[in-house]
Scaffold this motif. Structure first.
Motif, PDB file in Angstrom:
ATOM      1  N   ASN A 403       0.844  -1.188   0.000  1.00  0.00           N
ATOM      2  CA  ASN A 403       0.000   0.000   0.000  1.00  0.00           C
ATOM      3  C   ASN A 403       0.884   1.244   0.000  1.00  0.00           C
ATOM      4  O   ASN A 403       1.620   1.486   0.963  1.00  0.00           O
ATOM      5  N   THR A 408       2.117  -0.675   4.135  1.00  0.00           N
ATOM      6  CA  THR A 408       1.723  -1.972   4.676  1.00  0.00           C
ATOM      7  C   THR A 408       1.723  -3.022   3.569  1.00  0.00           C
ATOM      8  O   THR A 408       1.519  -2.728   2.397  1.00  0.00           O
ATOM      9  N   TRP A 410       0.159  -6.396   1.879  1.00  0.00           N
ATOM     10  CA  TRP A 410      -1.122  -7.079   1.725  1.00  0.00           C
ATOM     11  C   TRP A 410      -0.929  -8.303   0.841  1.00  0.00           C
ATOM     12  O   TRP A 410       0.012  -8.383   0.045  1.00  0.00           O
ATOM     13  N   HIS A 424      -3.756  -8.272   5.431  1.00  0.00           N
ATOM     14  CA  HIS A 424      -2.506  -7.522   5.483  1.00  0.00           C
ATOM     15  C   HIS A 424      -1.654  -8.033   6.634  1.00  0.00           C
ATOM     16  O   HIS A 424      -2.150  -8.693   7.557  1.00  0.00           O
ATOM     17  N   VAL A 438      -8.885  -8.871   6.446  1.00  0.00           N
ATOM     18  CA  VAL A 438      -9.520  -7.563   6.337  1.00  0.00           C
ATOM     19  C   VAL A 438     -10.857  -7.653   5.607  1.00  0.00           C
ATOM     20  O   VAL A 438     -11.866  -7.149   6.090  1.00  0.00           O
ATOM     21  N   ASN A 453      -2.268  -0.538  -8.032  1.00  0.00           N
ATOM     22  CA  ASN A 453      -3.180  -0.380  -6.902  1.00  0.00           C
ATOM     23  C   ASN A 453      -4.626  -0.761  -7.214  1.00  0.00           C
ATOM     24  O   ASN A 453      -5.559  -0.255  -6.579  1.00  0.00           O
ATOM     25  N   SER A 467     -11.043  -2.591  -5.155  1.00  0.00           N
ATOM     26  CA  SER A 467     -10.174  -1.825  -4.274  1.00  0.00           C
ATOM     27  C   SER A 467      -9.376  -2.784  -3.414  1.00  0.00           C
ATOM     28  O   SER A 467      -9.946  -3.685  -2.789  1.00  0.00           O
ATOM     29  N   THR A 469      -7.937  -2.335  -0.525  1.00  0.00           N
ATOM     30  CA  THR A 469      -8.096  -2.172   0.921  1.00  0.00           C
ATOM     31  C   THR A 469      -9.477  -2.566   1.424  1.00  0.00           C
ATOM     32  O   THR A 469      -9.643  -2.914   2.590  1.00  0.00           O
ATOM     33  N   THR A 470     -10.483  -2.517   0.545  1.00  0.00           N
ATOM     34  CA  THR A 470     -11.853  -2.793   0.986  1.00  0.00           C
ATOM     35  C   THR A 470     -12.522  -3.916   0.207  1.00  0.00           C
ATOM     36  O   THR A 470     -13.540  -4.448   0.658  1.00  0.00           O
TER      37      THR A 470
END
Length: 827
Positions: A403, A408, A410, A424, A438, A453, A467, A469-470
């Motif tokens: 990230n 971080t 992942w 992560h 996550v 990304n 995404s 991260t989500t």
């Protein structure tokens, strides 16, 4: 340590290494990209970023599938993806395409995507149209799930056949190499064993190795053992490490030799992982017996040397979970997916890896002591483990992402039956890493990959961009077919995905791939490619020919036959801008320069730089004193590469005009146009229009100069030979403290150097410090420091008088550091 080494070490500030997956190559390798294809295809218009190569599954030998080179498709515009093409293949692909740019083929120069089908076909197609350029099929039975890989020299592509051999084909024609031991044997048991993994190419100590894992077919039937075939690509020599009967380094047969142990297949589709940092090869095995004393290594992660060897009959190190017998009894292969190499971040463990498997468990292991007990053959010792959120067996490749917001680490793991998981790696204040689930989504599907990304993941009849991260969906397409274990690949603004319907679908953002992109070079000097000049004269120098001096372009005015274009961009000293026709080149187009007064000259260069396919296919050069009377051409010729150097009898004139005499389905572009006169010795490397304003610079003669480097076994002299088709290269990822040095044999006065990685365009120094010395021992403070951003780096500094120049690498990247041509200039 010598005084020379001590001196270098003391003046280099340590820089933390960052793992950058997805290079390649370039080749690249050099894992690195040669020239950049900017040809226009149908109505697809301008590219927005420099091209790169994607040379093997996952981008590099770690196979982490985190493409940090992609910049055309972003999280902000991925929702604009539309179908670029959808083509039928001879058979399904289980792997993913690899991509090589600027490939010369019988039908012209193409960016080419290569893929291996289940039936052993290798197909080479135009990366933007899907047009098949060539294909080959070593006929036999059964299937392969492999992906091809491109040779670091960028001249051959390797593919697994169903005949038990690895085949080697010319990238442009598909002609197979059948000398020097090729094709190379991978398995002698083609009825029960398959080449199932993606081909891995790793480099250690300047030697390139090819790795193939061999396992059984669906259903685990027959007398197969599982093994790793390692091929030294320089010599063709092989080494075989068997997961069963590891004391026998041979290809087993259905007769003799053979092994009573069975079914420990090495079959992870992502392939074996070679980590240049630990200098080790990692492979996971399947459900054979685990009995190290009997040389049986079932359900184990093996660590081997770059040559594929272990420590006698044992691997160098190993990890085996304590429940290995349960795994074997229930067909829960530990080695069902790749060993994912992780950056350590702030962890107290320098080298980490994430494991998955068919038992729906994620494990972290310490690659420096895999069992925590200091030797191979022990059980347990993982740092931590956690259940997969979705549950379900994992047979798909798992991928890495760093990230950029908080550094971080992942990972993304897909169970083909249960869905995708995002985790992560968290590190506490004592440096202890843990796996933190996550997000997850159900639905199954193929392997996940990451590019700029964005997570790409295909499920049945649905291709997603998420995404990281989500897990939120950013885009999807429902025009693909059913999915087994397929993973996507992304290169140069194009996303590729195969499906079970024997189709390959490619997506792009309209107007963002194809003809006329921006250059990756930051200097206006002509780069370094040898090209066809008039009357057969060529130049391999970094810009003008030996003895030539670039004329100042101050106040020059350019014009062209194309209304609305910007001819002045070819004179602005920035190869990131260009004049372009904006339409396919045709006979009669022209580009003209008014030098404002009569000049004496005998050479010109036209450099299309990053738009590497936009060079003139034919040209005629005219001169004039009034801009009206032109007479006969002073030179004619055929362009063959991005940099065209044209020499002719000395002329005195105010105007120069180049008329296009060829045609091609590419725009005609000139990023930098330079004019030269005789005078000044040596091979020029920086022309008028170089990024530092070097219009009056003269290249020093390099006769008798001697180059050396911090990397033993390399050829530093290649950076002084006047041929940008050769190069000095580290043969390993660039790292802080590497150095390249030139002894000019006597004190010289100078104020500028250039370092050109030429065709190995991603191999430029990410950071540099330039030192000078009169004795090769006393260096003092650097005379210049900086950050490289493109293949040609021009460094200016206050005038120095010294005999030695040394450039110390102060950056890191997952590319080799290469210098095709190194030049020094006097004011």
């Amino acid at each position: 340590m010598s005084a020379r080494e001590s001196s270098t070490t003391s003046r280099v500030a340590p820089i933390a290494a960052v793992l950058v997956a997805g290079a390649l190559g370039v080749t690249c390798s050099s894992r690195e990209t040669p020239a950049i294809d900017q040809g226009r295809v149908d109505t697809v218009a301008q590219a927005t970023s420099a091209k790169y190569n994607w040379l093997q599954f996952g981008g590099d030998s770690r196979h982490g599938n985190n493409n940090t080179m992609e910049s055309t498709i972003t999280a902000q515009n991925v929702n604009q993806l539309t179908k670029l093409f959808q083509v039928s293949l001879p058979e399904t692909i289980e792997g993913a395409p690899v991509v090589l740019t600027n490939v010369s083929t019988p039908s012209g120069t193409h960016d080419v995507a290569y893929m291996t089908t289940r039936s052993g076909y290798i197909v080479a197609m135009d990366a933007y149209t899907g047009q098949t350029l060539w294909s080959a099929e070593p006929a036999d039975m059964n299937i392969t799930m492999s992906s091809p890989a491109i040779d670091p020299a960028l001249t051959y592509v390797y593919s697994a056949g169903l005949d038990g051999y690895i085949h080697k084909y010319a990238v442009g024609t598909g002609v197979e190499l059948t000398t020097g031991g090729w094709p190379e044997l991978s398995t002698s048991k083609i009825t029960v064993e398959k080449d199932g993994t993606a081909i891995t190419i790793g480099t250690s100590g300047g030697t390139n190795y090819l790795y193939m894992g061999v396992g059984g077919y669906d259903g685990d039937g027959g007398d197969y053992q599982g093994h790793i075939t390692t091929i030294n690509l320089q010599t063709g020599a092989q080494f075989v490490f068997n997961a069963m009967c590891s004391n026998q380094n041979v290809h087993f047969t259905t007769g003799t030799p053979d092994c009573a142990g069975q079914k420990s297949g090495i079959w992870a589709k992502a392939g074996l992982a070679f980590d240049p940092t630990t200098n080790r090869l990692y492979a996971g095995t399947g459900n054979g017996t685990f009995a190290p004393a009997s040389n049986y290594w079932g359900d184990t992660i093996l660590a081997l040397s770059p040559s594929g060897m272990g420590n006698g009959a044992n691997p160098l190190d190993s990890y085996t979970p304590t429940n290995y017998q349960t795994l074997q009894n229930n067909d829960l292969d530990l080695g069902s997916t790749n060993v994912l190499i992780l950056p350590n971040g702030t962890s107290k463990y320098a080298h980490l890896a994430l494991l998955s498997g068919k038992d729906a468990t994620l494990r972290l292991i310490n690659l420096d002591d895999m069992s925590g007990q200091g030797a191979a053959g022990n059980v347990g010792g993982e740092i931590t483990s956690v259940a997969l959120q979705t549950g379900g067996e994992v047979q798909n490749p798992i991928s890495l992402w760093i990230n950029p917001e908080d550094n971080t680490t992942w990972a993304f793991i897909v169970s083909p039956s249960n869905g995708i998981n995002g985790v992560h790696i968290a590190v506490d204040g004592s440096g202890n890493p843990t796996i933190v689930p996550v997000w997850s989504q159900g639905g199954g599907g193929g392997g996940a990959i990451v590019a700029d990304n964005v997570v790409y993941w295909a499920s049945n009849n649905n291709f997603h961009a998420l995404s990281p991260t989500t897990g939120a969906q950013l885009w999807n397409s429902t025009i693909i077919g059913q999915i087994h274990w397929q993973a996507a690949s992304v290169a140069n603004g194009v996303v590729y995905i195969g499906d079970n319907g024997r189709e390959l679908t490619a997506y792009a953002i309209p107007g963002m791939v194809g003809g006329g992109g921006t250059s990756g070079s930051t200097s206006g000097a002509s780069s370094g490619s040898t090209s066809g000049a008039s009357s057969g004269s060529t130049s391999g120098a970094s810009s003008g020919s030996s003895g030539e001096t670039a004329l100042s372009r101050t106040s020059w005015v350019a014009s062209s036959s194309v209304t609305g274009s910007t001819p002045s961009a070819a004179l602005d000293g920035n190869s990131g801008t260009r004049w372009t026709t904006g339409a396919d080149m045709t006979n009669g187009m022209w580009f003209e320069v008014n030098m404002q007064s009569a000049q004496t000259f005998n050479e010109i260069t036209m450099d299309s730089a990053g738009s590497a396919n936009d060079y003139a296919r034919g040209y005629a050069v005219y001169v004039s004193n009034d801009g009206s009377t032109w007479g006969n051409p002073v030179a004619t010729g055929t362009g063959t590469a991005a940099l065209i150097t044209v020499t002719f009898p000395t002329q005195t004139a105010q105007y120069i005009e180049v008329v296009q005499t060829g045609t091609a389905a590419f725009w005609w572009s000139i990023a930098e146009f330079n004019v030269y006169s005789s005078g000044g010795g040596g091979t020029s490397g920086s022309t008028s229009g170089a990024s530092s304003g070097t219009s009056s610079e003269t290249a020093l003669s390099r006769t008798n100069w001697v180059a050396s480097s911090s990397v033993p076994g390399t050829t530093p002299s290649a950076a002084l030979d006047g041929n940008s088709g050769t190069r000095w290269t580290t043969g390993a990822d660039m790292a802080n403290g590497m150095w390249f040095e030139v002894n000019m044999q006597s004190a010289q006065t100078f104020n500028e150097i250039t370092m050109d990685s030429a065709g190995s365009a991603n191999d430029y120094a990410r950071g540099y410090a330039v030192y000078v010395s009169n004795d090769g021992s006393t260096w003092g403070n650097p005379v210049a420091t900086g950050t490289g951003t493109a293949a040609l780096i021009t460094v200016t500094f206050p005038t120095q008088t010294a005999q030695y120049i040394e450039v110390v690498q102060t950056g890191t990247a997952a590319f080799w550091w290469s210098i095709a041509e190194f030049n020094v200039y006097a004011p």
